[in-house]
Write a protein that holds these residues in place. Structure first.
Motif, PDB file in Angstrom:
ATOM      1  N   ALA A  12       9.986 -31.819  -6.314  1.00  0.00           N
ATOM      2  CA  ALA A  12       9.099 -30.909  -5.584  1.00  0.00           C
ATOM      3  C   ALA A  12       7.638 -31.072  -5.971  1.00  0.00           C
ATOM      4  O   ALA A  12       6.764 -30.649  -5.234  1.00  0.00           O
ATOM      5  CB  ALA A  12       9.541 -29.463  -5.814  1.00  0.00           C
ATOM      6  N   ILE A  17      14.792 -30.828  -9.897  1.00  0.00           N
ATOM      7  CA  ILE A  17      14.217 -30.433  -8.607  1.00  0.00           C
ATOM      8  C   ILE A  17      12.703 -30.267  -8.751  1.00  0.00           C
ATOM      9  O   ILE A  17      11.955 -30.511  -7.805  1.00  0.00           O
ATOM     10  CB  ILE A  17      14.892 -29.127  -8.093  1.00  0.00           C
ATOM     11  CG1 ILE A  17      14.537 -28.834  -6.650  1.00  0.00           C
ATOM     12  CG2 ILE A  17      14.537 -27.925  -8.940  1.00  0.00           C
ATOM     13  CD1 ILE A  17      15.379 -29.563  -5.656  1.00  0.00           C
ATOM     14  N   GLU A  18      12.269 -29.900  -9.968  1.00  0.00           N
ATOM     15  CA  GLU A  18      10.822 -29.754 -10.199  1.00  0.00           C
ATOM     16  C   GLU A  18      10.105 -31.087 -10.076  1.00  0.00           C
ATOM     17  O   GLU A  18       8.969 -31.151  -9.634  1.00  0.00           O
ATOM     18  CB  GLU A  18      10.558 -29.151 -11.582  1.00  0.00           C
ATOM     19  CG  GLU A  18      10.617 -27.650 -11.575  1.00  0.00           C
ATOM     20  CD  GLU A  18      10.088 -27.035 -12.850  1.00  0.00           C
ATOM     21  OE1 GLU A  18       8.865 -26.949 -13.024  1.00  0.00           O
ATOM     22  OE2 GLU A  18      10.916 -26.620 -13.686  1.00  0.00           O
ATOM     23  N   LEU A  19      10.800 -32.147 -10.493  1.00  0.00           N
ATOM     24  CA  LEU A  19      10.197 -33.481 -10.364  1.00  0.00           C
ATOM     25  C   LEU A  19      10.041 -33.840  -8.889  1.00  0.00           C
ATOM     26  O   LEU A  19       8.982 -34.287  -8.457  1.00  0.00           O
ATOM     27  CB  LEU A  19      11.085 -34.517 -11.068  1.00  0.00           C
ATOM     28  CG  LEU A  19      10.725 -35.978 -10.820  1.00  0.00           C
ATOM     29  CD1 LEU A  19       9.381 -36.306 -11.438  1.00  0.00           C
ATOM     30  CD2 LEU A  19      11.792 -36.895 -11.357  1.00  0.00           C
TER      31      LEU A  19
END
Lengths: 325, 255
Positions: free
Chosen positions: B102, B98-100
């Protein structure tokens, strides 16, 4: 390139980052150093627009992270602590996906993917499933992902965590090679890593910046006095440690002598000088004049480790950070 | 627009790269095939009966076979949807990808729409399996194809709104199982809400029945296109995706 001003990030109960300010110039490699839970990851997440700041400002490549996140995201490459990989994808498929996501036009995509997979040494596994790769390869795929759109700023969160020594060296080399084209911030809690790869260090503890300086300045500023390791033995027979200690203490310029160890009749001492005095020649002369054997005599540099402990554990931290600002 | 498609394609690929897609299709083929068989068998035996009675009655394939099959398929859909949506966000949160998403230059709504479209296409692919059964009817009879089309349109709308709710629930947890069970509970609730009308006719029961997704599907199964049902489905889809967007935003403030 990166400007952070009074940045504060508060979670429900805790303050993760407290009034942090620093600047990073173009092309620099900056080490973000601190124990676990110091606020390194949080600061990085604010810079990558993953988390909004509670207070203060952060600017990347001239764009404010809170106001122009899309512009910032286009110019930033980010490798989180665990590389964001999809195990069910092939490496090449994954890099294609990330490349498209970062806005690389279709026509240039194949070329970029080829370029970064060669640069990060993952070309030989490009058709393998990511889920089947070793940890070192995953880390490199993560790095390839971060640089695929040729970002101005590269943010790497503990890029060498969990790798074996050979992989750590390879990764460090890779990061060094990337500098110049990119401005790099890397976080770590391993000190030698900073000494080896970074030009500038930002030490952070409990959410506060404790020191900001170049690696050399930080070492020399904290050193002040010289510290020397001495190893002596008697020509024949026993040599009482007390005798040596007394003699060394009488050498002009010496402030303190500490007896360390004895091994095979060799006695080891650590001698500290007064501020700004060079005592090595005096020590050598004194030992030789006493008729003892001098085996070793070398300065002990303060390692970043000691600096770090000094800054983060004692009340000196207040003075040090006062001096840097 | 391109970003939505990039996300959507990635999601579809991961459905088909894992056994999920094939498993769901096989499961659905089995159950919907069974219901189709049952409906056809009833149709045939009724037809025989009425002929033996000596006064043959005209029997409608649409009424006797297609409609009950569509109604059954709409209920089976309730069980499939949690399995389609549970991984959408929960898995990304668990693995950190999800960090990628976001931190890439993509807007939240593009991520959400991409994922929801992928789930919808997956659902449509599963539904297509049941269409194979119904096509057999065209070989031996002459059912009216228009109500059939309306019926499938209704199934897609109903699926779309449950998928939107499932997508929202998937953003609230990092555990796929919890997301799946939560979605299943809500799907089940939205189905059984309709049952109150069987024993009560108060105003409350009317409201509850209105909220049931299955109530709104009934006209579609008869081949009736009613704007009020279409509006209901669309508003639930929008509401579900809106909640997803809010929930994704809150991840950033809390995480």
């Amino acid at each position: 390139m990166i400007r952070v001003q009074d940045l504060t990030k508060r979670y429900a109960r805790t303050v993760a980052v407290d009034n942090v300010s620093f600047e990073v110039e173009k092309g620099q490699i900056v080490g973000f150093l601190g124990p676990n839970g110091a606020g390194k990851t949080t600061t990085m997440r604010v810079l990558t627009c993953f988390l909004p700041p509670t207070g203060g400002e952060a600017e990347v490549a001239g764009f404010n992270v809170a106001q122009k996140p899309m512009e910032v995201k286009k110019r930033i490459g980010y490798l989180p602590e665990t590389p964001p990989l999809y195990p069910e994808m092939e490496v090449i498929e994954y890099l294609n996906f990330v490349g498209r996501l970062k806005g690389i036009p279709k026509a240039q995509l194949a070329e970029r993917v080829k370029e970064v997979s060669e640069r990060c040494n993952v070309a030989d596994v490009s058709t393998k499933l990511i889920g089947k790769l070793s940890k070192g390869y995953r880390q490199r795929v993560g790095l390839a992902q971060a640089i695929i759109h040729n970002p101005d700023v590269l943010i790497l969160d503990e890029p060498t965590a969990g790798l074996d020594p050979k992989q750590i060296i390879e990764t460090r080399e890779l990061i060094k090679n990337l500098a110049g084209d990119h401005t790099i911030i890397l976080s770590t809690h391993i000190l030698p890593e900073v000494e080896q790869t970074c030009e500038k260090v930002i030490i952070i503890n409990k959410g506060k910046v404790v020191a900001t300086d170049s690696v050399e300045n930080l070492t020399s500023r904290l050193r002040g006095s010289e510290s020397v390791a001495v190893e002596v033995s008697a020509k024949d027979g026993e040599l009482p440690a007390q005798n040596v200690q007394q003699r060394l203490e009488q050498v002009p310029g010496v402030s303190r002598v500490v007896y360390r160890t004895a091994r095979d009749g060799k006695l080891r001492f650590e001698v500290e000088s007064l501020q700004g005095r060079h005592i090595r020649p005096e020590i050598a002369r004194s030992v030789v004049e006493a008729g003892w054997n001098l085996h070793e005599l070398h300065p002990v540099a303060f390692s970043l480790e000691e600096i770090f402990l000094e800054l983060t554990s004692s009340d000196k931290s207040a003075q040090a950070s006062g001096a840097t600002q | 627009m391109t970003n939505i498609w990039i996300i959507c394609r990635k999601e579809l690929k991961s459905y088909f790269a894992s056994p999920i897609a094939y498993g769901l299709m096989a499961f659905f083929a089995l159950i919907s095939g069974y219901f189709f068989y049952a409906a056809t068998a009833i149709f045939v035996s009724r037809g025989m009966e009425s002929q033996m009675m000596g006064r043959p009655m005209p029997m409608d394939v649409n009424e006797w076979v297609i409609r009950p099959v569509l109604m059954n398929v709409s209920v089976i859909g309730l069980f499939l949807i949690p399995m389609i949506t549970m991984r959408l966000f929960a898995e990304e949160k668990r693995s950190g990808t999800i960090e990628l998403l976001a931190t890439s230059p993509v807007r939240d709504f593009e991520i959400i729409l991409g994922k929801w479209f992928a789930a919808l296409l997956m659902y449509i692919a599963i539904l297509a399996v049941s269409a194979l059964n119904i096509l057999i009817l065209f070989a031996y009879g002459s059912p009216d194809w228009r109500p059939l089309l309306v019926g499938y349109f209704g199934l897609i709308l109903q699926g779309g709104c449950l998928l939107a709710i499932g997508t929202f629930i998937s953003t609230t947890t990092r555990n796929q199982i919890i997301a799946g069970v939560g979605t299943f509970a809500i799907c089940l609730l939205l189905w059984v809400l309709d049952w109150v009308t069987a024993f009560e006719t108060t105003a409350t029961s009317k409201v509850l029945s209105y909220l049931s997704v299955v109530t709104h599907f009934e006209p579609f199964s008869k081949g009736v296109l009613d704007s009020k049902d279409i509006i209901f489905y669309f508003s639930v889809i929008v509401f579900g995706l809106f909640l997803t967007a809010r929930s994704m935003e809150s991840l950033r403030w809390r995480s």
